[in-house]
Design a protein around this motif. Structure first.
Motif, PDB file in Angstrom:
ATOM      1  N   VAL A  47      41.150  32.011  46.346  1.00 54.31           N
ATOM      2  CA  VAL A  47      41.219  33.285  45.633  1.00 54.31           C
ATOM      3  C   VAL A  47      40.641  33.196  44.224  1.00 54.31           C
ATOM      4  O   VAL A  47      39.919  34.089  43.789  1.00 54.31           O
ATOM      5  N   ASN A  51      37.511  35.378  42.981  1.00 54.89           N
ATOM      6  CA  ASN A  51      37.671  36.275  41.839  1.00 54.89           C
ATOM      7  C   ASN A  51      36.478  36.207  40.890  1.00 54.89           C
ATOM      8  O   ASN A  51      36.078  37.211  40.308  1.00 54.89           O
ATOM      9  N   GLU A  68      40.100  48.734  50.216  1.00 59.29           N
ATOM     10  CA  GLU A  68      40.904  48.101  49.178  1.00 59.29           C
ATOM     11  C   GLU A  68      40.076  47.873  47.921  1.00 59.29           C
ATOM     12  O   GLU A  68      38.876  47.613  47.998  1.00 59.29           O
ATOM     13  N   GLU A  71      41.666  44.115  43.339  1.00 53.55           N
ATOM     14  CA  GLU A  71      43.025  43.620  43.143  1.00 53.55           C
ATOM     15  C   GLU A  71      43.815  43.623  44.449  1.00 53.55           C
ATOM     16  O   GLU A  71      44.574  42.687  44.729  1.00 53.55           O
ATOM     17  N   GLU A  72      43.663  44.669  45.257  1.00 49.63           N
ATOM     18  CA  GLU A  72      44.388  44.745  46.529  1.00 49.63           C
ATOM     19  C   GLU A  72      43.908  43.666  47.502  1.00 49.63           C
ATOM     20  O   GLU A  72      44.721  43.004  48.156  1.00 49.63           O
ATOM     21  N   GLY A  75      44.991  40.273  46.194  1.00 46.67           N
ATOM     22  CA  GLY A  75      46.447  40.182  46.287  1.00 46.67           C
ATOM     23  C   GLY A  75      46.918  39.829  47.691  1.00 46.67           C
ATOM     24  O   GLY A  75      47.838  39.021  47.866  1.00 46.67           O
ATOM     25  N   ALA A  76      46.280  40.426  48.705  1.00 43.60           N
ATOM     26  CA  ALA A  76      46.647  40.132  50.094  1.00 43.60           C
ATOM     27  C   ALA A  76      46.329  38.686  50.446  1.00 43.60           C
ATOM     28  O   ALA A  76      47.083  38.030  51.174  1.00 43.60           O
ATOM     29  N   ARG A  78      46.093  36.182  48.164  1.00 45.70           N
ATOM     30  CA  ARG A  78      46.944  35.348  47.316  1.00 45.70           C
ATOM     31  C   ARG A  78      48.369  35.243  47.872  1.00 45.70           C
ATOM     32  O   ARG A  78      48.979  34.174  47.874  1.00 45.70           O
ATOM     33  N   SER A  79      48.905  36.360  48.371  1.00 44.75           N
ATOM     34  CA  SER A  79      50.278  36.383  48.877  1.00 44.75           C
ATOM     35  C   SER A  79      50.416  35.753  50.263  1.00 44.75           C
ATOM     36  O   SER A  79      51.525  35.459  50.695  1.00 44.75           O
TER      37      SER A  79
END
Length: 149
Positions: A47, A51, A68, A71-72, A75-76, A78-79
């Motif tokens: 990620v 980025n 998306e 950030e979305e 974020g998916a 990263r999580s």
């Protein structure tokens, strides 16, 4: 001493000029490297590296139609809500339009979305733009290819 100073100044200005020319021109090879970096980073879950090559305005349109923001999408990843298997881009073609390039092709997709595995083949398009920070991907769109019956 004066000659060395002027020679150094001239070389410095030449390197600045060459650096600015290089920073402002986008090539087919550079655009394709960006696309390959995207595929590598997404497929390996890198990620932070991803980025760096996405523009702040990046928009990601999935083969499902989900859209998306940068950030979305990050974020998916990263999580862990979305985990891609390695992605290999195929049939890559690139067209230049001034400071932008459109990179197209296809790839096989294997992704786990919230624990559910999805597979398929997609056509893709990237838009890569030359920015003051260097080349950045501003848009990605996938279109699912319907499996043969």
């Amino acid at each position: 001493m004066k000659i060395r100073f002027l020679a150094g100044l001239g070389l410095g200005l030449l390197f600045c000029f060459l650096g600015s020319v290089r920073a402002e021109s986008l090539s087919v090879a550079t655009a394709e490297v960006c696309a390959q970096q995207w595929a590598s980073c997404v497929g390996q879950g890198q990620v932070d590296e991803l980025n760096k090559i996405l523009d702040d305005s990046y928009q990601h349109t999935h083969g499902t139609g989900l859209v998306e923001s940068r950030e979305e999408f990050l974020g998916a990843l990263r999580s862990g809500a979305r985990k891609y298997e390695p992605i290999q881009l195929e049939e890559v073609k690139t067209r230049l339009f001034g400071d932008c390039a459109v990179v197209t092709g296809k790839f096989a997709l294997k992704v786990s979305v919230k624990g559910k595995m999805m597979e398929g083949v997609n056509r893709f398009s990237f838009v890569v733009a030359q920015t003051p920070e260097g080349p950045k991907i501003v848009s990605f769109q996938a279109t699912a290819i319907k499996p043969a019956s």
